[in-house]
Design a protein around this motif. Sequence first.
Motif, PDB file in Angstrom:
ATOM      1  N   GLN A 137       0.868  -1.133  -0.199  1.00 33.78           N
ATOM      2  CA  GLN A 137       0.030   0.096  -0.034  1.00 33.78           C
ATOM      3  C   GLN A 137       0.900   1.194   0.022  1.00 33.78           C
ATOM      4  O   GLN A 137       1.542   1.547   1.088  1.00 33.78           O
ATOM      5  N   PHE A 138       0.722   1.987  -0.974  1.00 38.60           N
ATOM      6  CA  PHE A 138       1.695   3.235  -1.275  1.00 38.60           C
ATOM      7  C   PHE A 138       0.767   4.567  -0.714  1.00 38.60           C
ATOM      8  O   PHE A 138      -0.581   4.735  -0.902  1.00 38.60           O
ATOM      9  N   VAL A 139       1.580   5.465  -0.121  1.00 38.71           N
ATOM     10  CA  VAL A 139       1.022   6.745   0.071  1.00 38.71           C
ATOM     11  C   VAL A 139       1.934   7.899  -0.560  1.00 38.71           C
ATOM     12  O   VAL A 139       3.142   7.799  -0.235  1.00 38.71           O
ATOM     13  N   THR A 140       1.087   9.010  -0.858  1.00 39.64           N
ATOM     14  CA  THR A 140       2.045   9.914  -1.504  1.00 39.64           C
ATOM     15  C   THR A 140       1.716  11.111  -0.310  1.00 39.64           C
ATOM     16  O   THR A 140       0.676  11.589   0.170  1.00 39.64           O
ATOM     17  N   CYS A 141       3.015  11.610   0.114  1.00 41.63           N
ATOM     18  CA  CYS A 141       2.737  12.423   1.640  1.00 41.63           C
ATOM     19  C   CYS A 141       3.827  13.697   1.503  1.00 41.63           C
ATOM     20  O   CYS A 141       4.920  13.564   0.821  1.00 41.63           O
ATOM     21  N   ALA A 142       3.596  14.620   2.743  1.00 41.60           N
ATOM     22  CA  ALA A 142       4.491  15.537   2.616  1.00 41.60           C
ATOM     23  C   ALA A 142       4.322  16.219   4.145  1.00 41.60           C
ATOM     24  O   ALA A 142       3.330  15.845   4.867  1.00 41.60           O
ATOM     25  N   SER A 143       5.231  16.738   4.752  1.00 43.61           N
ATOM     26  CA  SER A 143       5.094  17.428   5.999  1.00 43.61           C
ATOM     27  C   SER A 143       4.021  18.558   6.111  1.00 43.61           C
ATOM     28  O   SER A 143       3.848  19.089   5.010  1.00 43.61           O
ATOM     29  N   PRO A 144       3.246  18.903   6.981  1.00 46.79           N
ATOM     30  CA  PRO A 144       2.586  20.047   7.010  1.00 46.79           C
ATOM     31  C   PRO A 144       3.162  21.288   6.769  1.00 46.79           C
ATOM     32  O   PRO A 144       2.495  22.122   6.167  1.00 46.79           O
ATOM     33  N   SER A 145       4.358  21.598   7.282  1.00 49.91           N
ATOM     34  CA  SER A 145       5.073  22.735   6.947  1.00 49.91           C
ATOM     35  C   SER A 145       5.296  23.164   5.410  1.00 49.91           C
ATOM     36  O   SER A 145       5.231  24.124   4.786  1.00 49.91           O
ATOM     37  N   TYR A 146       5.573  21.798   4.715  1.00 49.62           N
ATOM     38  CA  TYR A 146       5.807  22.041   3.237  1.00 49.62           C
ATOM     39  C   TYR A 146       4.542  22.176   2.439  1.00 49.62           C
ATOM     40  O   TYR A 146       4.440  23.206   1.592  1.00 49.62           O
ATOM     41  N   LEU A 147       3.392  21.515   2.980  1.00 46.25           N
ATOM     42  CA  LEU A 147       1.992  21.735   2.148  1.00 46.25           C
ATOM     43  C   LEU A 147       1.494  23.118   2.475  1.00 46.25           C
ATOM     44  O   LEU A 147       0.741  23.703   1.616  1.00 46.25           O
ATOM     45  N   ARG A 148       1.972  23.761   3.637  1.00 46.36           N
ATOM     46  CA  ARG A 148       1.486  25.188   3.925  1.00 46.36           C
ATOM     47  C   ARG A 148       2.183  26.228   3.014  1.00 46.36           C
ATOM     48  O   ARG A 148       1.408  27.140   2.592  1.00 46.36           O
ATOM     49  N   GLU A 149       3.324  25.993   2.492  1.00 44.60           N
ATOM     50  CA  GLU A 149       3.884  26.681   1.659  1.00 44.60           C
ATOM     51  C   GLU A 149       3.844  26.299   0.022  1.00 44.60           C
ATOM     52  O   GLU A 149       4.288  27.272  -0.744  1.00 44.60           O
ATOM     53  N   SER A 150       3.277  25.317  -0.079  1.00 41.01           N
ATOM     54  CA  SER A 150       3.218  25.162  -1.433  1.00 41.01           C
ATOM     55  C   SER A 150       1.812  25.154  -2.135  1.00 41.01           C
ATOM     56  O   SER A 150       0.831  25.320  -1.487  1.00 41.01           O
ATOM     57  N   PRO A 151       1.716  25.072  -3.687  1.00 40.00           N
ATOM     58  CA  PRO A 151       0.693  25.142  -4.193  1.00 40.00           C
ATOM     59  C   PRO A 151      -0.278  24.060  -3.917  1.00 40.00           C
ATOM     60  O   PRO A 151       0.211  23.010  -3.945  1.00 40.00           O
ATOM     61  N   LYS A 152      -1.505  24.387  -4.185  1.00 41.11           N
ATOM     62  CA  LYS A 152      -2.488  23.195  -3.931  1.00 41.11           C
ATOM     63  C   LYS A 152      -2.277  22.055  -4.775  1.00 41.11           C
ATOM     64  O   LYS A 152      -2.053  22.159  -6.007  1.00 41.11           O
ATOM     65  N   ILE A 153      -2.498  20.719  -4.275  1.00 46.47           N
ATOM     66  CA  ILE A 153      -2.115  19.459  -5.157  1.00 46.47           C
ATOM     67  C   ILE A 153      -3.348  18.870  -5.388  1.00 46.47           C
ATOM     68  O   ILE A 153      -3.854  18.184  -4.387  1.00 46.47           O
ATOM     69  N   SER A 154      -4.064  18.902  -6.261  1.00 45.20           N
ATOM     70  CA  SER A 154      -5.576  18.318  -6.613  1.00 45.20           C
ATOM     71  C   SER A 154      -5.479  17.125  -7.719  1.00 45.20           C
ATOM     72  O   SER A 154      -6.336  16.442  -7.692  1.00 45.20           O
TER      73      SER A 154
END
Length: 283
Positions: A137-154
């Motif tokens: 089972q695979f997951v694409t993920c990042a830290s909350p700090s990275y996601l706050r500063e990056s463009p939305k991923i949809s």
Amino acid sequence: MELPPSSVSRYVSTLEKSLGQKLLYRHTRAVKLTEVGANYFEEIREALMAIDLATEHAKGTETAPHGTLKINAPVSFGNKHLSALINQFQQHYQQVNVELVLTDSYIDPVQEGADIVIRIGDFSDSSLNYRKISDEQFVTCASPSYLRESPKISSPDDLLKQNCLVYKGNLGKRTWHFRQSAAQPFESIEVAGNLYSNNADILVNAALLGQGIILFPKWLIAEHLATGELVPVLTEWQCAEKASPQTIYALYPANRLKSPKVSCFLEFMSDYFGSPTPYWGSA
């Protein structure tokens, strides 16, 4: 075997004399098998294992496993999930010694003399028996700090604008794969970023520090998902490292299953990990 080199040399010389053949090339810096020695070793290996197995049965140890259990497993999986498993197994079966070797290279259990080899990927060797541990089972993920500063991923295409931390091993850079349902084929995405490594733990640590996005199996990152240190993205999509299904499984030669220590470990392992959903699957 706690023998002095002189004794080993004497035993080998005696064997070579009785066979009338050189079994080893002897050099100042190394000793390796001759062609005759390699063939002889392969032919007697199964006979010696059969003798060990017969000895176990003759001692009436079917319900009391003992001896040395040789296990081979991938590095990261072994570090994450085998220490506690082996500890609990040995507490229950105190007469079993375990020899654990961690490597990401393919190991043939027959050729290497291993009792059990844990591997991840496609299973294609019909000459060996196997016990399925879990589907990957695979997951694409990042830290909350990275996601706050990056463009939305949809959608997966949005990853092309992100800093992706990518595994790069002997077969080159890993391609990431996505699909919206099991009825669809996976489509590959050539992601890129400022960090590549052949060590998954390095990439996970970089993601925890907010450096970028990773795609890894859940068994590797379950604890970080549970604590919120890593946050899944593209949760409506299925992701994978390969377009074909990947499985975690334990390989073993058919005759090993007759050994109490092997059969007991396989059962203990299945109960420990959980079937059909392993404990890391609930993260």
